[in-house]
Design an enzyme around this catalytic site. Structure first.
Site, PDB file in Angstrom:
ATOM      1  N   SER A  80       0.844  -1.193   0.000  1.00 18.32           N
ATOM      2  CA  SER A  80       0.000   0.000   0.000  1.00 18.32           C
ATOM      3  C   SER A  80       0.886   1.253   0.000  1.00 18.32           C
ATOM      4  O   SER A  80       1.666   1.436  -0.926  1.00 18.32           O
ATOM      5  CB  SER A  80      -0.957  -0.048   1.190  1.00 18.32           C
ATOM      6  N   HIS A  82      -7.288  -6.144  -0.271  1.00 19.04           N
ATOM      7  CA  HIS A  82      -6.210  -5.218   0.073  1.00 19.04           C
ATOM      8  C   HIS A  82      -5.197  -5.790   1.065  1.00 19.04           C
ATOM      9  O   HIS A  82      -4.013  -5.493   0.961  1.00 19.04           O
ATOM     10  CB  HIS A  82      -6.780  -3.914   0.630  1.00 19.04           C
ATOM     11  N   ASN A 129      -0.247  -4.270  -3.691  1.00 14.45           N
ATOM     12  CA  ASN A 129      -1.439  -3.437  -3.559  1.00 14.45           C
ATOM     13  C   ASN A 129      -1.083  -1.958  -3.695  1.00 14.45           C
ATOM     14  O   ASN A 129      -1.453  -1.127  -2.869  1.00 14.45           O
ATOM     15  CB  ASN A 129      -2.145  -3.703  -2.236  1.00 14.45           C
TER      16      ASN A 129
END
Length: 259
Positions: free
Chosen positions: A92, A236, A116
């Site tokens: 992320s 996620h 991600n």
């Protein structure tokens, strides 16, 4: 227990979980989390490599830092926390930092894995995440329910509960600073991806609505030594929910770039 808090070491002002010996793998978590989010990867990788899982500034055991206004500020903190070349793995926002390091410090990055990762969000997606960032006051703990629902759906699980605890214990000002950077950065620039010298692996979940499979495939296509991997049935929090697939990909990639 999988998500038990682990002992920390200090690395140039950042707290870190360290395990194993050999070539270095540096793990960078996402906004609101902490190094324990990588526990399943630390276990899998530390048998062959020296794994350094860092707490980002204002997260876990790392103190808040002032003037953290861009991805490169977080990247500079990471660069100071390890010596020599390494495989950099980010999830992320950690993926944004990892790709920034690969572009700015190629001599320090033998390979990069972006899990991600966002890339050129739509205007609607950008507005939504920026609105969420604007709601943070940096003083009170943000309600984690919305994030947990986006990451896991409504079902309860040990993974969801661990993330809830981390989101509720992160320093509010550190969370606001990191989330604001995450919300306003569009991800790696096309020209930076096209100039990357090291091998790059872009991995996301087939069910990921924000850092989508199309984003990972687009980044891989732009990167000279890039490739994409889409994990079926994952969303996620793939490193936590689908560790077997993630660990296999990391071990295969590490064998290639660190041999």
């Amino acid at each position: 227990m999988t998500w038990t808090i682990q002992r920390r070491f200090e690395r140039s002002g950042l707290a870190a979980i360290e395990a194993g010996e050999g070539a270095q793998i540096v793990l960078l978590h996402g906004v609101g989390l902490r190094a324990e989010a990588w526990n399943r990867q630390i276990d899998a990788l530390s048998g062959q490599y020296h794994v350094i899982a860092l707490d980002m500034p204002g997260h876990g055991g790392s103190a808040v830092r002032q003037n953290m206004t861009g991805v490169s500020d977080y990247g500079d903190a990471v660069l100071a926390a390890f010596e020599g070349p390494a495989l950099i793995v980010g999830h992320s926002m950690g993926a944004m930092i990892a790709l920034d390091l690969a572009a700015r410090a190629p001599q320090r990055v033998q390979g990069v894995v972006a899990l991600n990762a966002i890339f050129e969000r739509s205007s609607a997606a950008a507005e939504a995440v920026q609105n969420r960032a604007a709601e943070l006051d940096g003083v009170t703990v943000a309600d984690p329910t919305g994030a947990l629902d986006r990451w896991f759906g409504p079902e309860m699980s040990d993974d969801r509960e661990a993330c809830r605890e981390w989101l509720c214990s992160v320093t509010p000002s550190g969370y606001k600073a990191a989330y604001t950077v995450f919300a306003h950065d569009p991800g790696p620039r096309r020209e930076a991806l096209s100039a990357l010298e090291c091998p790059a692996l872009f991995v996301t979940g087939a069910l990921e609505p924000n850092s989508t499979p199309a984003m990972s495939e687009a980044m891989a296509a732009l990167t000279p030594k890039g490739r994409a991997m889409i994990v079926p049935d994952a969303a996620h929090m793939m490193p936590m929910t689908h560790p077997e697939e993630v660990n296999w990909a990391l071990l295969e990639f590490a064998t290639e770039v660190l041999s």
